[in-house]
Design a protein around this motif. Structure first.
Motif, short mmCIF file in Angstrom:
data_model
loop_
_atom_site.label_atom_id
_atom_site.label_comp_id
_atom_site.label_asym_id
_atom_site.label_seq_id
_atom_site.Cartn_x
_atom_site.Cartn_y
_atom_site.Cartn_z
N LEU A 126 9.87 14.02 -1.31
CA LEU A 126 9.48 13.28 -0.12
C LEU A 126 10.57 12.31 0.31
CD1 LEU A 126 7.08 12.71 1.84
CD2 LEU A 126 6.48 10.82 0.33
N VAL A 127 11.19 11.62 -0.64
CA VAL A 127 12.25 10.67 -0.29
C VAL A 127 13.46 11.40 0.29
CG1 VAL A 127 13.89 9.02 -1.27
CG2 VAL A 127 11.48 8.91 -1.91
N LEU A 128 13.81 12.55 -0.28
CA LEU A 128 14.97 13.29 0.22
C LEU A 128 14.72 13.84 1.62
CD1 LEU A 128 16.11 15.26 -2.96
CD2 LEU A 128 17.34 13.41 -1.83
N TYR A 129 13.53 14.38 1.85
CA TYR A 129 13.28 15.06 3.13
C TYR A 129 12.91 14.06 4.22
CZ TYR A 129 11.69 18.71 6.34
OH TYR A 129 11.55 19.54 7.42
N ASP A 130 11.93 13.20 3.96
CA ASP A 130 11.46 12.28 4.99
C ASP A 130 12.17 10.94 4.97
OD1 ASP A 130 9.56 13.93 6.16
OD2 ASP A 130 8.05 13.44 4.66
N HIS A 139 8.52 8.61 8.15
CA HIS A 139 9.95 8.34 8.01
C HIS A 139 10.28 6.91 8.42
CE1 HIS A 139 14.29 8.70 8.43
NE2 HIS A 139 14.17 8.29 9.68
N ARG A 140 9.69 6.44 9.49
CA ARG A 140 9.96 5.07 9.93
C ARG A 140 9.47 4.04 8.92
NH1 ARG A 140 7.54 0.92 12.27
NH2 ARG A 140 5.51 1.98 12.20
N ARG A 141 8.32 4.26 8.35
CA ARG A 141 7.77 3.31 7.37
C ARG A 141 8.57 3.34 6.07
NH1 ARG A 141 6.33 -0.01 6.68
NH2 ARG A 141 4.35 -0.13 5.55
N LEU A 142 9.02 4.51 5.65
CA LEU A 142 9.86 4.57 4.46
C LEU A 142 11.16 3.80 4.67
CD1 LEU A 142 9.43 8.30 3.33
CD2 LEU A 142 8.54 6.27 2.19
N THR A 143 11.75 3.96 5.85
CA THR A 143 12.99 3.24 6.16
C THR A 143 12.76 1.74 6.18
OG1 THR A 143 13.75 5.13 7.45
CG2 THR A 143 14.87 3.05 7.80
N GLU A 144 11.66 1.30 6.77
CA GLU A 144 11.36 -0.13 6.81
C GLU A 144 11.09 -0.69 5.42
OE1 GLU A 144 8.12 -0.66 9.46
OE2 GLU A 144 9.29 -0.31 11.29
N LEU A 145 10.36 0.04 4.61
CA LEU A 145 10.08 -0.43 3.26
C LEU A 145 11.35 -0.55 2.44
CD1 LEU A 145 8.19 -1.14 0.92
CD2 LEU A 145 7.85 1.31 0.53
N ALA A 146 12.27 0.41 2.59
CA ALA A 146 13.51 0.36 1.83
C ALA A 146 14.41 -0.78 2.30
CB ALA A 146 14.26 1.69 1.96
N ALA A 147 14.36 -1.10 3.61
CA ALA A 147 15.24 -2.14 4.14
C ALA A 147 14.67 -3.54 3.99
CB ALA A 147 15.53 -1.86 5.61
N ALA A 190 0.83 -1.21 0.00
CA ALA A 190 0.00 0.00 0.00
C ALA A 190 0.86 1.25 0.00
CB ALA A 190 -0.93 -0.02 1.21
N LEU A 191 1.94 1.27 0.79
CA LEU A 191 2.81 2.44 0.84
C LEU A 191 3.53 2.65 -0.48
CD1 LEU A 191 4.18 4.77 2.27
CD2 LEU A 191 5.79 3.15 3.28
N LEU A 192 4.03 1.57 -1.09
CA LEU A 192 4.73 1.70 -2.36
C LEU A 192 3.77 2.17 -3.46
CD1 LEU A 192 7.37 1.35 -3.89
CD2 LEU A 192 6.73 -1.02 -4.34
N ALA A 193 2.54 1.66 -3.46
CA ALA A 193 1.56 2.11 -4.44
C ALA A 193 1.24 3.59 -4.26
CB ALA A 193 0.29 1.27 -4.33
N ALA A 194 1.13 4.04 -3.00
CA ALA A 194 0.87 5.46 -2.76
C ALA A 194 2.05 6.31 -3.21
CB ALA A 194 0.59 5.69 -1.27
N LEU A 195 3.26 5.84 -3.02
CA LEU A 195 4.43 6.58 -3.49
C LEU A 195 4.45 6.70 -5.01
CD1 LEU A 195 7.34 5.23 -1.24
CD2 LEU A 195 6.43 7.56 -1.28
N LEU A 196 4.15 5.60 -5.69
CA LEU A 196 4.23 5.62 -7.15
C LEU A 196 3.11 6.44 -7.78
CD1 LEU A 196 5.25 1.92 -7.87
CD2 LEU A 196 6.70 3.95 -7.71
N ARG A 197 2.05 6.73 -7.01
CA ARG A 197 0.99 7.61 -7.54
C ARG A 197 1.41 9.07 -7.54
NH1 ARG A 197 -2.39 4.65 -3.86
NH2 ARG A 197 -3.49 2.94 -4.93
N LEU A 198 2.42 9.42 -6.75
CA LEU A 198 2.86 10.82 -6.68
C LEU A 198 3.58 11.21 -7.97
CD1 LEU A 198 4.34 10.87 -3.07
CD2 LEU A 198 2.10 11.71 -3.79
N PRO A 199 3.51 12.47 -8.37
CA PRO A 199 4.34 12.94 -9.49
C PRO A 199 5.82 12.81 -9.14
CG PRO A 199 2.58 14.51 -9.00
CD PRO A 199 2.58 13.51 -7.88
N PRO A 200 6.67 12.57 -10.12
CA PRO A 200 8.10 12.38 -9.81
C PRO A 200 8.73 13.49 -8.98
CG PRO A 200 7.64 11.72 -12.07
CD PRO A 200 6.37 12.33 -11.54
N PRO A 201 8.46 14.79 -9.23
CA PRO A 201 9.08 15.81 -8.37
C PRO A 201 8.66 15.70 -6.90
CG PRO A 201 8.30 16.81 -10.41
CD PRO A 201 7.74 15.43 -10.36
#
Length: 369
Positions: A214-218, A263-271, A198-209
């Motif tokens: 979001l990835v750089l800041y959070d 931020h915690r969920r992004l880190t977990e998804l990446a790892a 669900a988190l990855l799908a929500a990320l991919l719906r965002l425009p690339p900029p």
């Protein structure tokens, strides 16, 4: 009653340097002082300053880090940004004894390998958050480091070599031309966990900029000015992209409306994906192979261009040839008529010619006049 003076603090850049020298992330330092990671980020960027007991605790911690800081040596290692919290520790760079520092400085290959070992594992995970594709994430990081090795004299003296490689990898990963490549036309298998999907799908719906901001800041933990500089946008524009991205994520996943939880969920998804990067020698060899290929292609193109030019000069006319004038209409030519019946005189002449001798020497003797 007089107010006691505030506890002195080092400049913002020195605060960040002391934290990095003590091998502390912003989240770890925030936990020690008792504040949030965003507060520590604001202190290190100079936007705000601590007050009261928080200021005293922060100053005491920085003073401790100053005392624990090792004495400087002659070797200058590249300055890297910290990896996102939660990522595995990067492979350590080759260590040199202080006595050997002046006699054995890092070679270009050793410095490149140290940068690659520090940044590549985290960059592959960040590229996966941007693209949702494992192979494209690895390819983006390898291409970025191959370009860095080709331009190593420029990258080695850059103020932030890790940021240089990260920006190059992000640009390659978000290129719209990948959609036309056969290997990337079909989607890859999603993560096994439902919340990760669900988190990855929500990320991919965002425009690339917005996704990149979001990835750089959070995700990475850059502050807003650094995020704006890396995305080549103004600070208000970067702030707007970040707020829109957070609102879009919260609309699909209300549990992630808190930036700390996001931020915690992004880190977990990446790892979770356990993505691996290639070895540094493989990347350097691939970079040199690509450089040789394009060099030979440029030489072949130049030779073909020279040959074409020589052939053109050889076959081109040496003097001016006027063009052929267009045809003109001729007047006074009688019309062509079909053959009709012979007249009486023509019939009489034909019979006379047929009746005379048509062969023999007689016809060859001229008649006297």
């Amino acid at each position: 009653m007089t107010q006691s003076p505030a506890t002195p603090l080092p400049p913002p850049k020195e605060r960040r340097r002391l934290r990095e020298a003590g091998s502390l992330t912003q989240a770890q330092l925030a936990e020690r002082v008792g504040v949030t990671r965003e507060t520590v980020r604001a202190w290190e960027s100079g936007r705000t300053n601590p007050r009261g007991r928080k200021r005293e605790a922060y100053a005491k911690l920085l003073s401790t880090l100053t005392q624990e800081e090792p004495p400087p040596t002659e070797v200058t290692a590249p300055q890297f940004h910290e990896a996102p919290p939660g990522d595995p520790e990067p492979a350590p760079a080759p260590e040199l004894e202080p006595a050997e520092a002046a006699a054995a400085p890092l070679t270009p290959a050793q410095a490149f390998d140290a940068l690659y070992a520090f940044c590549a594992p985290a960059l592959v995970r960040q590229a996966y958050l941007l693209t949702g594709r494992r192979e494209l994430a690895r390819e983006s990081v390898e291409r970025a480091f191959q370009l860095a090795w080709q331009r190593w004299p420029e990258v080695a003296v850059d103020r932030d070599p890790a940021g240089w490689v990260r920006a190059t990898a992000y640009e390659y990963a978000l290129s719209p031309w990948h959609r036309f490549r056969p290997r990337y036309r079909n989607p890859e298998a999603p993560p096994a966990d439902a919340s990760d999907r669900a988190l990855l799908a929500a990320l991919l719906r965002l425009p690339p900029p917005q996704r990149r901001t979001l990835v750089l800041y959070d995700g990475v933990g850059l502050d807003l000015p650094e995020t704006a500089a890396e995305t080549e946008a103004s600070t208000p524009a970067a702030a707007g992209r970040l707020m829109n991205a957070r609102e879009a994520i919260a609309a699909h996943l209300p549990d992630l409306s808190d930036p700390t939880e996001l931020h915690r969920r992004l880190t977990e998804l990446a790892a979770t994906e356990r993505l691996r990067a290639a070895k540094p020698p493989v990347v350097r060899t691939g970079s040199e192979r690509r450089a040789r290929f394009w060099t030979r292609a440029a030489i072949a193109f130049t030779v073909a261009l020279i040959g074409t030019t020589a052939l053109t000069l050889r076959t081109a006319p040496t003097h001016y040839e006027p063009p052929i004038a267009p045809g003109a209409e001729i007047q006074g030519v009688p019309e062509r008529v079909a053959q009709g019946p012979l007249s009486a005189a023509e019939v009489q002449l034909r019979e006379k010619l047929r009746g005379e001798m048509t062969s023999g020497p007689v016809r060859l003797v001229p008649l006297p006049h």
